[in-house]
Design a protein around this motif. Structure first.
Motif, PDB file in Angstrom:
ATOM      1  N   TYR A   7     -14.702  -5.642  -4.354  1.00 16.02           N
ATOM      2  CA  TYR A   7     -13.257  -5.424  -4.774  1.00 16.02           C
ATOM      3  C   TYR A   7     -12.691  -6.196  -5.940  1.00 16.02           C
TER       4      TYR A   7
ATOM      5  N   SER B 149      -6.650   0.010  -0.653  1.00 19.16           N
ATOM      6  CA  SER B 149      -6.208  -0.462   0.634  1.00 19.16           C
ATOM      7  C   SER B 149      -6.973  -0.277   1.744  1.00 19.16           C
TER       8      SER B 149
ATOM      9  N   HIS C 225      -7.939  -5.899   4.264  1.00 18.04           N
ATOM     10  CA  HIS C 225      -7.607  -7.149   4.858  1.00 18.04           C
ATOM     11  C   HIS C 225      -8.616  -8.152   5.088  1.00 18.04           C
TER      12      HIS C 225
ATOM     13  N   ARG D 288      -8.951 -11.217   2.829  1.00 18.31           N
ATOM     14  CA  ARG D 288      -8.209 -12.342   3.034  1.00 18.31           C
ATOM     15  C   ARG D 288      -8.999 -13.742   3.560  1.00 18.31           C
TER      16      ARG D 288
ATOM     17  N   ILE E  73      -7.849 -11.230  -2.143  1.00 16.20           N
ATOM     18  CA  ILE E  73      -6.866 -10.533  -2.584  1.00 16.20           C
ATOM     19  C   ILE E  73      -5.828 -11.520  -3.749  1.00 16.20           C
TER      20      ILE E  73
ATOM     21  N   THR F 222      -7.889 -12.714  -6.679  1.00 18.40           N
ATOM     22  CA  THR F 222      -7.995 -11.677  -7.727  1.00 18.40           C
ATOM     23  C   THR F 222      -6.553 -11.351  -8.365  1.00 18.40           C
TER      24      THR F 222
ATOM     25  N   GLU G 123       0.499  -6.594  -4.538  1.00 19.87           N
ATOM     26  CA  GLU G 123      -0.462  -6.806  -3.313  1.00 19.87           C
ATOM     27  C   GLU G 123       0.573  -6.858  -2.059  1.00 19.87           C
TER      28      GLU G 123
ATOM     29  N   ASP H 188      -2.879  -5.969   2.938  1.00 21.48           N
ATOM     30  CA  ASP H 188      -4.261  -5.466   3.283  1.00 21.48           C
ATOM     31  C   ASP H 188      -4.389  -4.209   2.075  1.00 21.48           C
ATOM     32  N   SER H 189      -3.853  -4.639   0.912  1.00 22.55           N
ATOM     33  CA  SER H 189      -3.754  -3.774  -0.221  1.00 22.55           C
ATOM     34  C   SER H 189      -3.541  -4.481  -1.513  1.00 22.55           C
ATOM     35  N   MET H 190      -3.944  -3.678  -2.592  1.00 15.83           N
ATOM     36  CA  MET H 190      -3.761  -4.161  -3.923  1.00 15.83           C
ATOM     37  C   MET H 190      -3.687  -2.893  -4.845  1.00 15.83           C
TER      38      MET H 190
END
Length: 451
Positions: free
Chosen positions: A331, A348, A351, A354, A361, A364, A377, A380-382
């Motif tokens: 990712y 998505s 998580h 982390r 996350i 990045t 962010e 659990d998503s970006m």
């Protein structure tokens, strides 16, 4: 002129480059390399390994197998031999087992030791000592092992394996091949059948290699779609030659660099396209990446192919959350590709990032913002707002001792308008020691910063 980073805190700058070209082979797959050493140590006789990744993480596992009683030797031609002690034959180590930065090595060997009546202390670097081990401690405790760990189940910790290990059926609460593998490794020296149930299938290198070494593995999909992996304990493992294919996680960096850098055409040879590892390549092709899969074949039970990659105009997409397990390590570099794409890319169900070598996350997102990219962010998503190839660059990125963050932002610097500097490139050696040399051979430009 490219120079190799040195330790410690070796900052490195990637400079705008054009027309990357050539054929390269990336290092051997890290996941398979760890497992080849471990299963070789459990077989009776000699296991010969070619293509082993000689990064710091895998070398730590090789040293650990020596301390547990196996004879591990590197030959002049680059192949390795492991003379195993058999299931149940491990020796108690006289010194702590040091895994450096390797969460994979630490968690897998915890499973291995948990099924044997020996005591071992597990240590690692500052980054590894912050990472959670409770996800393997809990099931291994159910099997009879005892742990003395720092608060939160963190290393350093001391593990005493079970004198009479008990088989369990464990429904994994996280999609983690490391958890699955740790339980199956503990199950090797356990009478009866040990079963792991996965709601989302994870990479299956452990199951493939167990079968190759002669263990009995059964797979069954339940009515709810969950996959049950069952191992019959106390097998006699038979040595078999292992040819380690190229690591798709390492290949991700030259592949994305070639897609983003104008005028590029690069062939990456001999990487595994195991369906549980190939999510990034599926995603990049959905984004419009010109990636040609060539010379498909099977080596050592793994599907292998060469990839021809040409520079491409990418578009943002929504990455399905169910794909996360097949590309969890990729990712950060996908986020770099997304920065150059037209439109937003939404990622998505991530998580797990982390609790990697860093909070990937956060790391990045911070690096993207430092280079003029908008990113949103959640836990659990970006979501990355792409700039359709117009990435300013010019940022200084904190890597947080994370090799994948370092390599990802060096890739950004090759295609951005201004150079990108990472604060520390030394830890790249944990997984891709020749990254700078190989990329430089394709035409990438790096400059080491004065300290």
């Amino acid at each position: 002129m490219a120079t190799s980073p040195s330790s410690p805190a070796a900052s490195l700058t990637a400079e705008p480059s054009h027309g990357l070209a050539g054929r390269i082979s990336v290092p051997g797959d890290k996941s398979i390399s760890h497992r080849a050493l471990i299963f070789g140590a459990l077989a009776v006789g000699e296991t010969r390994i070619s293509g082993l990744l000689e990064g710091e993480d895998v070398l730590a596992t090789a040293e650990t197998m020596r301390r547990l009683g196996a004879r591990v030797t590197r030959h002049e031609d680059g192949t390795w031999s492991v003379f195993g002690v058999g299931v149940g034959g491990l020796s108690e180590p006289a010194e702590p087992l040091d895994f450096g930065n390797s969460g994979t090595g630490a968690r897998l060997v915890m499973g291995l030791v948990a099924g044997h009546p020996i005591t071992a202390t597990f240590i690692g670097d500052a980054s590894l000592s912050r990472r959670p081990m409770g996800r393997v401690i809990n099931p291994l405790t159910e099997m009879g092992a005892h742990f003395h760990a720092r608060e939160g189940g963190r290393m350093p910790l001391t593990l005493t394996g079970a004198r009479q290990p008990m088989p369990i059926t464990y429904r994994s609460p996280v999609a983690s091949a490391q958890v699955k593998s740790a339980i199956l490794l503990a199950g090797l020296n356990t009478p009866g059948i040990t079963t792991v149930i996965e709601a989302t299938p994870t990479r299956d290198h452990t199951e493939r290699m167990l079968k190759a070494f002669g263990a009995h593995i059964a797979l069954e999909t339940g009515k709810d779609g969950a996959l049950a992996i069952s191992l019959t304990g106390e097998p006699e493992l038979t040595p078999c030659p292992i040819a380690v294919p190229g690591d798709p996680s390492s290949a991700a960096f030259p592949v994305v660099a070639a897609l983003l850098t104008p005028g590029s055409e690069v062939v990456v040879e001999g990487i595994t396209l195991n369906p549980h590892r190939a999510g990034l390549y599926t995603t990049l092709m959905e984004m419009g990446g010109d990636i040609e899969v060539m010379n498909q074949r099977e080596e050592g039970g793994e599907p292998v192919a060469d990839l021809r990659v040409r520079s491409s105009s990418l578009k943002g997409i929504d990455v399905p959350p169910e794909r996360a397990a097949s590309m969890i390590d990729e990712y950060p570099v996908l986020a770099i590709a997304a920065a150059f794409a037209e439109g937003a890319t939404r990622m998505s169900g991530i998580h797990e990032l982390r609790v990697k070598e860093s909070d990937r996350i956060a790391a990045t997102a911070s690096g993207l913002r430092a280079n003029g990219i908008k990113v949103h962010e959640t836990e659990d998503s970006m979501t990355v707002e792409g700039r359709a190839g117009e990435v300013s660059g010019g940022g200084h990125v904190a890597t947080h001792m994370d090799h994948r963050i370092a390599m990802s932002f060096l890739v950004m610097g090759l295609a951005a308008q201004k150079p990108v500097t990472v604060d520390d490139a030394a830890m790249i050696a944990t997984s891709f020691p020749d990254f700078v040399r190989l990329m430089s051979g394709l035409g990438a430009s790096f400059a080491k910063q004065a300290q």
